[in-house]
Scaffold this active site. Sequence first.
Site, PDB file in Angstrom:
ATOM      1  N   TYR A 194     -12.358 -62.642 -45.916  1.00 47.31           N
ATOM      2  CA  TYR A 194     -12.955 -63.387 -46.840  1.00 47.31           C
ATOM      3  C   TYR A 194     -12.913 -62.671 -47.823  1.00 47.31           C
ATOM      4  O   TYR A 194     -13.165 -63.410 -49.220  1.00 47.31           O
ATOM      5  CB  TYR A 194     -14.206 -63.720 -46.093  1.00 47.31           C
TER       6      TYR A 194
ATOM      7  N   CYS B 112     -12.801 -73.165 -38.830  1.00 47.49           N
ATOM      8  CA  CYS B 112     -13.621 -71.898 -39.033  1.00 47.49           C
ATOM      9  C   CYS B 112     -13.277 -71.102 -37.522  1.00 47.49           C
ATOM     10  O   CYS B 112     -13.648 -71.427 -37.087  1.00 47.49           O
ATOM     11  CB  CYS B 112     -14.736 -72.332 -39.242  1.00 47.49           C
TER      12      CYS B 112
END
Length: 335
Positions: free
Chosen positions: A179, A48
């Site tokens: 994203y 992440c």
Amino acid sequence: MANSAPPTTDDGRYERQPFHFTDRITADGRDGWPAEPGRYRIVVSRACPWASRTLVTRRLMGLEDAISVAVTDPIQDDRSWRFTLDPGDVDPVLGIAFLADAYHKADPTYDGGISVPAVVDVPTGAVVTNDVFQVTLDLATEWRAFAREGAPDLYPEALRSEIDEVNARLYRDLNAAVYEAGFATTQAAYEDAYTRVFACLDWLEERLAGQRFMVGDTITEADIRLFTTLVRFDAVYHGHFKCNRNKITEMPVVWAYLRDLFQTPGFGDTVDLDHIKRHYYQVHANINPTQIVPAGPDLSGLTRPHGRESLGGRPFGDGTPPGPAPAAEVIAQQL
């Protein structure tokens, strides 16, 4: 496997959930959580980018002995982040199998997403904060009393307004926009995010042509936030998220900047490309239903000379580079 599609709006835009736990851990403990060595544990996934910022900041500040780290499996199941990399599939400090347990310890009624990084209070086992933006700022400022000698000033007061302004653009048009492109469910939403991503990269190509770092002549919070997105771009965002106008390796200035940071102690030595690739390609089954992890790209160029020393700058300012990573946190070279 966590195969559910991320939340999107009616017009197909990906929408990140707000942070639920936003207490701060500070030097004076004004939120009830004082900075105390050994009291807290940061739960991260090395896959992440948001969690990776905490790993970079913690290394640069030399806080390894003050705040321990728990690393989750890069592959989630329907209960999200899990500790299957540890013996018995249980975190040895928190004694839990899933990060969700710490979320529900803090709020038994919580039914939102389970995100990393999350800072957990070890004595109670409860999450204190999952506010990814504030966590790194507080590690760089509120924990200075426990930082190593020679730790850099990553958020200098004289530059904070500019850093905040730069960070806002980086978040809106790059960190989050990749994203938004990848998880978009309409062509219009995708193209809007795609356009912003490459407008931002073009801006960076111009801005970084004449200066070594994003703000001032030293590494700051802005460089950390940018690095964790750039280092994932060619391996994940270019193909998996369809941000494919060009790769970072095809942008001479930004590519040299990325190499400069990657080769700086505290940056490249926190990167785990295996975790990164397996997470994105195997967890996002709505995007990659075969869950095949691509063999490429070749990122060995990250270790080649970058030549950006000619721009001047002092990476650590009046401080010094961090020492080697603790043996338990060394990541095998994957380039």
